[in-house]
Design a protein around this motif. Structure first.
Motif, PDB file in Angstrom:
ATOM      1  N   THR A 220       0.831  -1.200   0.000  1.00 43.03           N
ATOM      2  CA  THR A 220       0.000   0.000   0.000  1.00 43.03           C
ATOM      3  C   THR A 220       0.869   1.255   0.000  1.00 43.03           C
ATOM      4  OG1 THR A 220      -1.808  -1.090   1.185  1.00 43.03           O
ATOM      5  CG2 THR A 220      -1.748   1.295   1.276  1.00 43.03           C
ATOM      6  N   GLU A 222      -0.772   4.310  -0.332  1.00 38.41           N
ATOM      7  CA  GLU A 222      -1.626   5.357   0.215  1.00 38.41           C
ATOM      8  C   GLU A 222      -1.420   5.484   1.731  1.00 38.41           C
ATOM      9  OE1 GLU A 222      -2.745   2.753  -1.435  1.00 38.41           O
ATOM     10  OE2 GLU A 222      -3.701   3.416  -3.300  1.00 38.41           O
ATOM     11  N   GLU A 286     -11.409   4.270  -2.111  1.00 41.38           N
ATOM     12  CA  GLU A 286     -10.622   3.889  -3.292  1.00 41.38           C
ATOM     13  C   GLU A 286      -9.390   3.077  -2.915  1.00 41.38           C
ATOM     14  OE1 GLU A 286      -8.466   6.174  -7.034  1.00 41.38           O
ATOM     15  OE2 GLU A 286     -10.127   7.157  -5.969  1.00 41.38           O
ATOM     16  N   GLN A 289     -10.415  -0.399  -2.348  1.00 42.20           N
ATOM     17  CA  GLN A 289     -10.719  -1.049  -3.623  1.00 42.20           C
ATOM     18  C   GLN A 289      -9.440  -1.518  -4.304  1.00 42.20           C
ATOM     19  OE1 GLN A 289     -13.539   0.903  -6.291  1.00 42.20           O
ATOM     20  NE2 GLN A 289     -14.267   2.177  -4.601  1.00 42.20           N
ATOM     21  N   HIS A 290      -8.398  -0.683  -4.273  1.00 41.53           N
ATOM     22  CA  HIS A 290      -7.116  -1.044  -4.896  1.00 41.53           C
ATOM     23  C   HIS A 290      -6.496  -2.252  -4.195  1.00 41.53           C
ATOM     24  CE1 HIS A 290      -6.604   3.353  -6.491  1.00 41.53           C
ATOM     25  NE2 HIS A 290      -7.454   2.644  -7.195  1.00 41.53           N
ATOM     26  N   ARG A 291      -6.579  -2.254  -2.873  1.00 39.91           N
ATOM     27  CA  ARG A 291      -6.002  -3.375  -2.125  1.00 39.91           C
ATOM     28  C   ARG A 291      -6.718  -4.683  -2.467  1.00 39.91           C
ATOM     29  NH1 ARG A 291      -5.570  -3.085   4.340  1.00 39.91           N
ATOM     30  NH2 ARG A 291      -3.964  -1.585   3.773  1.00 39.91           N
ATOM     31  N   ARG A 294      -5.701  -5.904  -5.813  1.00 35.78           N
ATOM     32  CA  ARG A 294      -4.375  -6.535  -5.790  1.00 35.78           C
ATOM     33  C   ARG A 294      -4.463  -7.963  -5.249  1.00 35.78           C
ATOM     34  NH1 ARG A 294      -2.594  -1.716  -3.595  1.00 35.78           N
ATOM     35  NH2 ARG A 294      -2.407  -2.670  -1.537  1.00 35.78           N
TER      36      ARG A 294
END
Length: 301
Positions: A220, A222, A286, A289-291, A294
């Motif tokens: 991550t 972020e 968001e 969602q990205h995690r 992945r």
């Protein structure tokens, strides 16, 4: 079953309440379909060996004046089912199962390490082959390397004794590896329940989103999310949804009415007004969602 939530949300209280160590102010406790909510201590006694608990601090759980053999033998003494020779054999067998040799029989708690003490506590809990084992953050006071050993031990005992384990923790990483089903608790109430995959890959409650977004991840980039504010004082419970004051997605109805459980699947339920048919469509953060994307890619989904 994993039970997760912030410190002070009521996880440990729930575990102790199941054992009737706390007075019950509402609801029911069902064991094999039987209502044990109003059982007296005399009625609960036969159930004690069927429902056991492991507390956070192994040193505080053990009597400093008792040797290991005396402590592990206590639940066998209470059951009244075994001869002296049978009890000693069972104590040796259960110690071997938790990775301790016979040389620990004569040791006192202060003569052992934290990990060894926790193994003794697990041996005491497992001595009578319980049907339910409540683990109240049993690795919190242990080193990281020892934590993995204790978690593996609990998992092995669960399979060997065919028992249900209720794992209480605030560590979502532990729950991901231990639990088949997960309950997310906030302010004394379950706000989301589902399989481990549903909670980690399809979370629906804003509080679950916040918990997952605050969990460290090696990939991550972020900034980690922190939940603003603190849990409410449940001596004076707030009106409506207890999470409303800290929920950036809260609507007016959240401050007025407590949300019911909405069904997402046969195994997945969440108590949030965002799932109401008339609610505006809100996507999870968001970064989360990205995690999840992945994790899905890693699994080839």
């Amino acid at each position: 079953v994993g039970l997760v939530g912030e410190s002070g949300c009521g996880k440990s209280t729930l575990g102790k309440t199941i054992l009737k160590l706390h007075d019950i102010t509402g609801g029911q406790i069902l064991f094999h379909g039987e209502d044990i909510t109003n059982y007296t201590e005399k009625q609960m006694r036969p159930l004690r060996e069927k429902i056991q608990i492991i507390f956070q601090d192994p040193y505080a759980s053990l009597n400093p004046k008792k040797k290991v053999v005396q402590s592990v033998m206590t639940p066998l003494d209470v059951s009244g089912k075994y001869t002296k020779e049978e009890k000693l054999k069972k104590v040796i067998d259960i110690l071997n199962e938790v990775g301790l040799s016979e040389k620990f029989l004569e040791k006192y708690p202060h003569e052992m390490s934290g990990g060894q003490r926790q193994r003794v506590v697990i041996a005491i809990a497992a001595a009578c082959h319980p049907q339910i084992l409540i683990c109240d953050e049993p690795t919190t006071a242990l080193d990281v390397t020892i934590q993995a050993q204790i978690l593996n031990l609990i998992r092995d005992l669960q399979k060997e004794l065919n028992m249900t384990v209720i794992y209480i923790t605030h560590d979502l990483g532990v729950v991901a590896n231990m639990a088949d089903r997960i309950c997310v608790m906030y302010a004394g109430k379950i706000v989301e329940v589902g399989t481990a995959r549903e909670i980690f890959y399809s979370p629906a409650h804003p509080y679950t989103w916040a918990l997952l977004s605050s969990m460290p991840d090696l990939e991550t980039k972020e900034r980690l999310f922190s939940i603003p504010g603190t849990p409410p004082n449940m001596i004076f419970p707030p009106k409506g949804d207890a999470f409303a004051e800290r929920n950036q997605y809260a609507m007016q109805v959240d401050f007025e009415e407590e949300p019911p459980f909405f069904k997402l699947s046969d195994t997945h339920y969440a108590a949030t007004w965002l799932l109401h048919p008339n609610a505006p469509k809100v996507e999870m953060p968001e970064a989360l969602q990205h995690r999840i994307a992945r994790m899905n890619r890693k699994e080839g989904v």
